[in-house]
Design a protein around this motif. Sequence first.
Motif, PDB file in Angstrom:
ATOM      1  N   GLU A 193      12.119   6.565  12.078  1.00 49.36           N
ATOM      2  CA  GLU A 193      10.869   7.103  11.268  1.00 49.36           C
ATOM      3  C   GLU A 193      10.829   8.495  11.117  1.00 49.36           C
ATOM      4  OE1 GLU A 193       7.469   4.363  10.153  1.00 49.36           O
ATOM      5  OE2 GLU A 193       8.133   3.835  12.507  1.00 49.36           O
ATOM      6  N   GLN A 194      11.779   9.109  11.071  1.00 46.23           N
ATOM      7  CA  GLN A 194      11.911  11.423  10.337  1.00 46.23           C
ATOM      8  C   GLN A 194      13.160  10.936   9.623  1.00 46.23           C
ATOM      9  OE1 GLN A 194      11.561  12.780  14.103  1.00 46.23           O
ATOM     10  NE2 GLN A 194       9.250  12.687  13.872  1.00 46.23           N
ATOM     11  N   MET A 226      -0.390   7.248   8.869  1.00 42.25           N
ATOM     12  CA  MET A 226      -0.290   7.251   8.138  1.00 42.25           C
ATOM     13  C   MET A 226      -1.900   7.181   7.322  1.00 42.25           C
ATOM     14  SD  MET A 226       1.817   8.218   4.723  1.00 42.25           S
ATOM     15  CE  MET A 226       3.452   7.849   4.995  1.00 42.25           C
ATOM     16  N   ARG A 227      -2.486   8.050   6.995  1.00 40.46           N
ATOM     17  CA  ARG A 227      -3.322   8.152   6.348  1.00 40.46           C
ATOM     18  C   ARG A 227      -3.560   7.401   4.600  1.00 40.46           C
ATOM     19  NH1 ARG A 227      -6.602  12.804   7.542  1.00 40.46           N
ATOM     20  NH2 ARG A 227      -6.323  12.619  10.505  1.00 40.46           N
ATOM     21  N   GLU A 228      -4.712   6.414   4.570  1.00 44.52           N
ATOM     22  CA  GLU A 228      -4.764   5.829   2.999  1.00 44.52           C
ATOM     23  C   GLU A 228      -4.238   7.136   2.045  1.00 44.52           C
ATOM     24  OE1 GLU A 228      -4.788   3.157   1.030  1.00 44.52           O
ATOM     25  OE2 GLU A 228      -5.733   2.488   3.339  1.00 44.52           O
ATOM     26  N   LYS A 283       3.610  11.400   7.275  1.00 47.67           N
ATOM     27  CA  LYS A 283       3.748   9.705   9.241  1.00 47.67           C
ATOM     28  C   LYS A 283       3.268  10.688  10.575  1.00 47.67           C
ATOM     29  CE  LYS A 283       7.177   6.885   6.966  1.00 47.67           C
ATOM     30  NZ  LYS A 283       8.740   6.395   8.189  1.00 47.67           N
ATOM     31  N   LEU A 284       3.284  12.003   9.486  1.00 47.44           N
ATOM     32  CA  LEU A 284       2.805  12.476  11.211  1.00 47.44           C
ATOM     33  C   LEU A 284       2.005  12.753  11.429  1.00 47.44           C
ATOM     34  CD1 LEU A 284       6.301  14.850  12.067  1.00 47.44           C
ATOM     35  CD2 LEU A 284       5.949  12.990  13.160  1.00 47.44           C
ATOM     36  N   TRP A 291       0.385  -0.918  -0.010  1.00 42.51           N
ATOM     37  CA  TRP A 291      -0.078  -0.108   0.026  1.00 42.51           C
ATOM     38  C   TRP A 291       0.953   1.127  -0.065  1.00 42.51           C
ATOM     39  CZ3 TRP A 291      -1.112   3.976   3.740  1.00 42.51           C
ATOM     40  CH2 TRP A 291      -1.183   4.013   4.708  1.00 42.51           C
ATOM     41  N   PRO A 292       0.319   2.448  -0.433  1.00 46.05           N
ATOM     42  CA  PRO A 292       1.559   3.706  -0.858  1.00 46.05           C
ATOM     43  C   PRO A 292       1.591   3.946   0.157  1.00 46.05           C
ATOM     44  CG  PRO A 292      -0.758   3.698  -2.227  1.00 46.05           C
ATOM     45  CD  PRO A 292      -1.005   2.744  -1.119  1.00 46.05           C
ATOM     46  N   GLY A 293       1.412   4.088   1.551  1.00 44.59           N
ATOM     47  CA  GLY A 293       1.916   4.378   2.143  1.00 44.59           C
ATOM     48  C   GLY A 293       2.933   3.888   3.245  1.00 44.59           C
TER      49      GLY A 293
END
Lengths: 152, 325
Positions: free
Chosen positions: A41-42, B1-3, B37-38, A18-20
Amino acid sequence: MRLNVTVNGEPRQAEDVWPGESLLYVLRERLGLPGSKNACEQGECGSCTVYLDGTPVCACLVAAGQAEGREVRTVEGLAEGEALDRVQQSFVDAGAVQCGFCTPGLVVAAHDLLARVPEPTDPEIREALAGNLCRCTGYEKILDAVRLAARR
Amino acid sequence: MREYRFERPGTVTEAVRRSGSDTAYLAGGTTLVDLMKLEVMTPGRVLDINRLPLRGLDATGGGLRIGALERMTDVAADPRVRLGYPMLSQALELSASGQLRNMASIGGNLLQRTRCGYFRDVSMPCNKRQPGSGCPAIRGENRMHAVLGTSDSCVATHPSDLAVALAALDARVQLQGRDGVRTVNLCDFYLLPADTPHLEHDLRPGELVTGVIVPRLDWAQRSIYLKIRDRQSYEFALSSAAVAIRREGDTIVEARVAVGGMGTRPWRLPAVERALAGRPATSNTYAAAATATVDGTRPLRHNAFKPELMQRTLIRALLELEQTR
């Protein structure tokens, strides 16, 4: 989506991405390559450093889709069979590993430095490794390891 | 994270046509992926523009034209930049870390978002992220915040080093939108927060940064970007100065001066430039000119040191520039 990416010289496919997801997640969770570490993760700690088309990047900030059709080289791809790369061997010999979490990222960053600058000065080593944080603060031994690798 | 939906437009025209209010362009990803991500940024669609033909660095005619997708590392290392516009190479190399400079694009660098901790924390109010919700930085942790260009709505510092050097060089930003292409002065491209801090750029809906133009300035060969920060590498500026000087003998004929770490946008200082022009290149001149920096500063509780730091940064940059040939 399906992701096609060349990893350590081999064409690989990951399904149902999935793209995320980040490239780091794909490498660790879908392609069985846990060498690159997931910490901040940053993009701040450098533990996830891999080569993307020959350039070191933070894999945690690469969206999976961005890696489509590109070439990735991870810390697993540095050794030649059983023979460690000189940077890896130097980290072992210099005792430059404490908890080990930052080590793979530092090894890739140092590997890149020595490919660009065969005989780096200390300031050059420090700047090249500035994007890699060691929370055990083992930097002195890490510098020793890079100096040792440069001599080999 | 949102889709979100991930798309890869094949041409600039297609990218601009597909872009909408719920869309973000993805270049290097060092800002966008981080902020997604945030959940500070939550686009429904992401358009990956990395394969669009927006690369290349052209120095025909003496100025520079830098494609928006050129990477920071490559631009910094280009000899035409390093020799002709050293302040640009220095500003780039003093930014971020090696890995991030390898990833981050020039267009993305100009559009990077503030590092204000309240902006980056979705559990806090922030007028920039959520208009009308308030600004905790004004009375909160504001050591890194701006003293120039602030408003009662926002005191967030603009984080780019490159943009400061480009401001000093009168750079222009090239844009492509649905209605065609246009070029805006970099200094006008950045909007002051006033009471609309969520509006940061002179960008129309869907418009894409395609490149940056640096007009020819032969005497920029004598230029410097000096950055003062809490540690020697991999840190945002507390204070920075981009300075170019044209001298004839011991006299300063012309100067370009911009500062970073101080303003809500890159901050050009024409009053300092005027105070340097026509004067002898001495430390007395530098000190006198530096006093012109503090006009209009609005220090906050934790950053009252910044106006003086700005003066000292500028004086040191001018002194260091004397040593260069």
